[in-house]
Design an enzyme around this catalytic site. Structure first.
Site, PDB file in Angstrom:
ATOM      1  N   SER A  12       2.190   8.126   4.482  1.00 45.10           N
ATOM      2  CA  SER A  12       1.617   7.873   3.155  1.00 45.10           C
ATOM      3  C   SER A  12       0.408   8.782   2.966  1.00 45.10           C
ATOM      4  O   SER A  12      -0.567   8.692   3.721  1.00 45.10           O
ATOM      5  CB  SER A  12       1.175   6.416   3.033  1.00 45.10           C
ATOM      6  OG  SER A  12       0.287   6.317   1.925  1.00 45.10           O
ATOM      7  N   HIS A  37       5.561   9.733   1.503  1.00 46.86           N
ATOM      8  CA  HIS A  37       5.364   8.516   0.702  1.00 46.86           C
ATOM      9  C   HIS A  37       4.119   8.681  -0.170  1.00 46.86           C
ATOM     10  O   HIS A  37       3.038   9.011   0.319  1.00 46.86           O
ATOM     11  CB  HIS A  37       5.203   7.329   1.652  1.00 46.86           C
ATOM     12  CG  HIS A  37       5.111   5.994   0.986  1.00 46.86           C
ATOM     13  ND1 HIS A  37       6.221   5.292   0.552  1.00 46.86           N
ATOM     14  CD2 HIS A  37       4.041   5.221   0.688  1.00 46.86           C
ATOM     15  CE1 HIS A  37       5.831   4.142   0.016  1.00 46.86           C
ATOM     16  NE2 HIS A  37       4.515   4.071   0.074  1.00 46.86           N
ATOM     17  N   ASP A  39       1.683   6.979  -2.972  1.00 47.25           N
ATOM     18  CA  ASP A  39       1.243   5.682  -3.490  1.00 47.25           C
ATOM     19  C   ASP A  39       0.527   5.821  -4.827  1.00 47.25           C
ATOM     20  O   ASP A  39      -0.591   6.336  -4.888  1.00 47.25           O
ATOM     21  CB  ASP A  39       0.304   5.019  -2.483  1.00 47.25           C
ATOM     22  CG  ASP A  39       1.058   4.450  -1.284  1.00 47.25           C
ATOM     23  OD1 ASP A  39       2.045   3.719  -1.506  1.00 47.25           O
ATOM     24  OD2 ASP A  39       0.655   4.734  -0.152  1.00 47.25           O
ATOM     25  N   MET A  41      -1.275   3.914  -7.858  1.00 47.03           N
ATOM     26  CA  MET A  41      -1.950   2.634  -8.145  1.00 47.03           C
ATOM     27  C   MET A  41      -2.710   2.727  -9.460  1.00 47.03           C
ATOM     28  O   MET A  41      -3.297   3.772  -9.767  1.00 47.03           O
ATOM     29  CB  MET A  41      -2.948   2.309  -7.029  1.00 47.03           C
ATOM     30  CG  MET A  41      -2.321   2.277  -5.651  1.00 47.03           C
ATOM     31  SD  MET A  41      -3.533   1.731  -4.442  1.00 47.03           S
ATOM     32  CE  MET A  41      -2.605   1.981  -2.924  1.00 47.03           C
ATOM     33  N   HIS A  70       5.980   5.313  -4.647  1.00 46.45           N
ATOM     34  CA  HIS A  70       5.794   3.858  -4.658  1.00 46.45           C
ATOM     35  C   HIS A  70       4.858   3.506  -5.813  1.00 46.45           C
ATOM     36  O   HIS A  70       3.663   3.789  -5.749  1.00 46.45           O
ATOM     37  CB  HIS A  70       5.196   3.452  -3.298  1.00 46.45           C
ATOM     38  CG  HIS A  70       4.889   1.998  -3.155  1.00 46.45           C
ATOM     39  ND1 HIS A  70       4.111   1.499  -2.124  1.00 46.45           N
ATOM     40  CD2 HIS A  70       5.261   0.912  -3.895  1.00 46.45           C
ATOM     41  CE1 HIS A  70       4.004   0.189  -2.249  1.00 46.45           C
ATOM     42  NE2 HIS A  70       4.694  -0.194  -3.308  1.00 46.45           N
ATOM     43  N   MET A  72       2.736   1.144  -7.794  1.00 42.88           N
ATOM     44  CA  MET A  72       2.020  -0.140  -7.820  1.00 42.88           C
ATOM     45  C   MET A  72       1.324  -0.201  -9.172  1.00 42.88           C
ATOM     46  O   MET A  72       0.085  -0.115  -9.276  1.00 42.88           O
ATOM     47  CB  MET A  72       1.037  -0.198  -6.642  1.00 42.88           C
ATOM     48  CG  MET A  72       1.763  -0.403  -5.308  1.00 42.88           C
ATOM     49  SD  MET A  72       0.769   0.078  -3.890  1.00 42.88           S
ATOM     50  CE  MET A  72       1.123   1.831  -3.864  1.00 42.88           C
ATOM     51  N   MET A 141       6.672  -5.108   1.814  1.00 42.88           N
ATOM     52  CA  MET A 141       5.240  -4.871   2.032  1.00 42.88           C
ATOM     53  C   MET A 141       4.764  -5.752   3.184  1.00 42.88           C
ATOM     54  O   MET A 141       4.962  -6.974   3.160  1.00 42.88           O
ATOM     55  CB  MET A 141       4.432  -5.208   0.778  1.00 42.88           C
ATOM     56  CG  MET A 141       4.699  -4.346  -0.446  1.00 42.88           C
ATOM     57  SD  MET A 141       4.464  -2.574  -0.214  1.00 42.88           S
ATOM     58  CE  MET A 141       2.755  -2.494   0.334  1.00 42.88           C
ATOM     59  N   ASP A 176       6.171  -1.092   4.574  1.00 46.40           N
ATOM     60  CA  ASP A 176       4.958  -0.419   4.104  1.00 46.40           C
ATOM     61  C   ASP A 176       3.730  -1.277   4.378  1.00 46.40           C
ATOM     62  O   ASP A 176       3.582  -2.352   3.783  1.00 46.40           O
ATOM     63  CB  ASP A 176       5.097  -0.133   2.602  1.00 46.40           C
ATOM     64  CG  ASP A 176       3.999   0.790   2.090  1.00 46.40           C
ATOM     65  OD1 ASP A 176       3.153   1.228   2.883  1.00 46.40           O
ATOM     66  OD2 ASP A 176       4.005   1.055   0.867  1.00 46.40           O
ATOM     67  N   GLY A 177       2.865  -0.769   5.258  1.00 49.76           N
ATOM     68  CA  GLY A 177       1.584  -1.422   5.513  1.00 49.76           C
ATOM     69  C   GLY A 177       1.384  -1.787   6.976  1.00 49.76           C
ATOM     70  O   GLY A 177       2.179  -2.546   7.539  1.00 49.76           O
ATOM     71  N   SER A 199      -2.637   5.364   7.864  1.00 47.35           N
ATOM     72  CA  SER A 199      -3.689   5.606   8.858  1.00 47.35           C
ATOM     73  C   SER A 199      -3.145   5.955  10.233  1.00 47.35           C
ATOM     74  O   SER A 199      -3.714   6.798  10.931  1.00 47.35           O
ATOM     75  CB  SER A 199      -4.641   4.409   8.934  1.00 47.35           C
ATOM     76  OG  SER A 199      -4.020   3.238   8.508  1.00 47.35           O
TER      77      SER A 199
HETATM   78  C1  DX5 Z   1      -0.594   0.046   0.457  1.00 45.12           C
HETATM   79  C2  DX5 Z   1       0.254   1.293   0.346  1.00 45.12           C
HETATM   80  C3  DX5 Z   1       0.673   1.820   1.692  1.00 45.12           C
HETATM   81  C4  DX5 Z   1      -0.471   2.246   2.538  1.00 45.12           C
HETATM   82  C5  DX5 Z   1      -0.101   2.189   3.966  1.00 45.12           C
HETATM   83  O1  DX5 Z   1      -0.869  -0.422  -0.811  1.00 45.12           O
HETATM   84  O2  DX5 Z   1       1.418   1.042  -0.399  1.00 45.12           O
HETATM   85  O3  DX5 Z   1       1.620   2.861   1.536  1.00 45.12           O
HETATM   86  O4  DX5 Z   1      -0.912   3.527   2.255  1.00 45.12           O
HETATM   87  O5  DX5 Z   1      -1.244   2.510   4.711  1.00 45.12           O
HETATM   88  P1  DX5 Z   1      -1.427   2.028   6.191  1.00 45.12           P
HETATM   89  O6  DX5 Z   1      -0.300   2.599   7.009  1.00 45.12           O
HETATM   90  O7  DX5 Z   1      -2.750   2.595   6.563  1.00 45.12           O
HETATM   91  O8  DX5 Z   1      -1.386   0.521   6.196  1.00 45.12           O
HETATM   92 ZN    ZN Z   2       3.160   2.486  -0.336  1.00 43.18          ZN
END
Ligand code: DX5
Ligand code: ZN
Length: 229
Positions: A12, A37, A39, A41, A70, A72, A141, A176-177, A199
């Site tokens: 991500s 990936h 993200d 938001m 993705h 959100m 998630m 994811d997460g 991370s």
């Molecule tokens: C969370 C995101 C994830 C996130 C994952 O809202 O959708 O894709 O970046 O990050 P890590 O692997 O650090 O949990």
């Molecule tokens: Zn994500």
């Protein structure tokens, strides 16, 4: 995009250097990432804002493989066309983002992308039981969406339920997460094939020192593959 159930690692870029997205995408692919990936938001569906379709279009030429977007955001439908035009291969919307997820999935496929449905930790597998044939990917998630670097929430039972629901159909299960070499075996053994990690991939490296990305990707993949047997 052909279908298979091999383990795919999808870093991500939420955990990348936002001032160097193009170079970061090239670096993670060179270091073994299967998908990228992305993200998105909106500060409304989730309590954080990242970027939109213009940024996706800007990074697209720097990604050779799958761009996995993705969303959100709520509402979703007014923006599907823009993300498809930006070059998304997979567009994932949340089942919680509105009352008409069925229409959203139709619109995503209609725009020429693969359709994903994401489920928040509080949403049961049964929420998507009528949607399996409309979907190319189900994203479980394992954190509440909005931020990287959060603690993994165990959704193993939900993943097993979804895996049974999917059967032989060509539908990916993405996690994811909080995915890292410790949690990857749990989700892989339960039936997941696409592992998103922010991370745990970007930790210790940078665009000018990308080798740690490769070490991190290999560690997650090895742990997941070993758990599958
Ligand atoms: C969370 C995101 C994830 C996130 C994952 O809202 O959708 O894709 O970046 O990050 P890590 O692997 O650090 O949990
Ligand atoms: Zn994500």
């Amino acid at each position: 995009m052909s279908f298979d159930r091999s383990i795919k690692i999808a870093p991500s870029i939420l955990a990348a250097d936002f001032a160097a997205f193009g170079a970061e995408c090239e670096a993670i692919e060179a270091q073994g990432a299967d998908w990228v990936h992305v993200d998105v938001m909106d500060g409304h569906f989730v309590p954080n804002i990242t970027f939109g379709p213009a940024t996706c279009a800007a990074i697209r030429p720097h990604i050779k493989g799958v761009m996995d977007v993705h969303l959100m955001i709520a509402p979703v439908d007014p923006y599907i066309e823009a993300f498809a035009k930006a070059g998304a291969d997979v567009i994932t919307a949340h089942v919680e983002a509105g009352p008409h997820i069925h229409r959203t999935l139709q619109a995503i496929r209609g725009a020429g992308a693969k359709a994903g449905i994401a489920l928040n930790p509080g949403t049961p597998a049964s929420a998507v039981s009528e949607l399996i044939d409309m979907a190319d990917l189900i994203c479980v998630m394992t954190v509440n969406p909005g931020f990287g670097g959060q603690q993994f929430i165990d959704m193993t039972a939900k993943i097993r339920d979804l895996r049974a629901m999917i059967g032989d159909r060509p539908v990916h299960i993405e996690i994811d997460g909080g995915v890292d070499p410790k949690t990857a075996p749990l989700v892989a053994a339960a039936g997941a094939d696409v592992l998103v990690a922010g991370s745990a991939v970007f930790r210790g490296g940078s665009v000018t020192n990308p080798a740690p990305y490769g070490d991190n990707i290999r560690a997650i993949r090895a742990a997941a593959e070993a758990a599958r047997g």
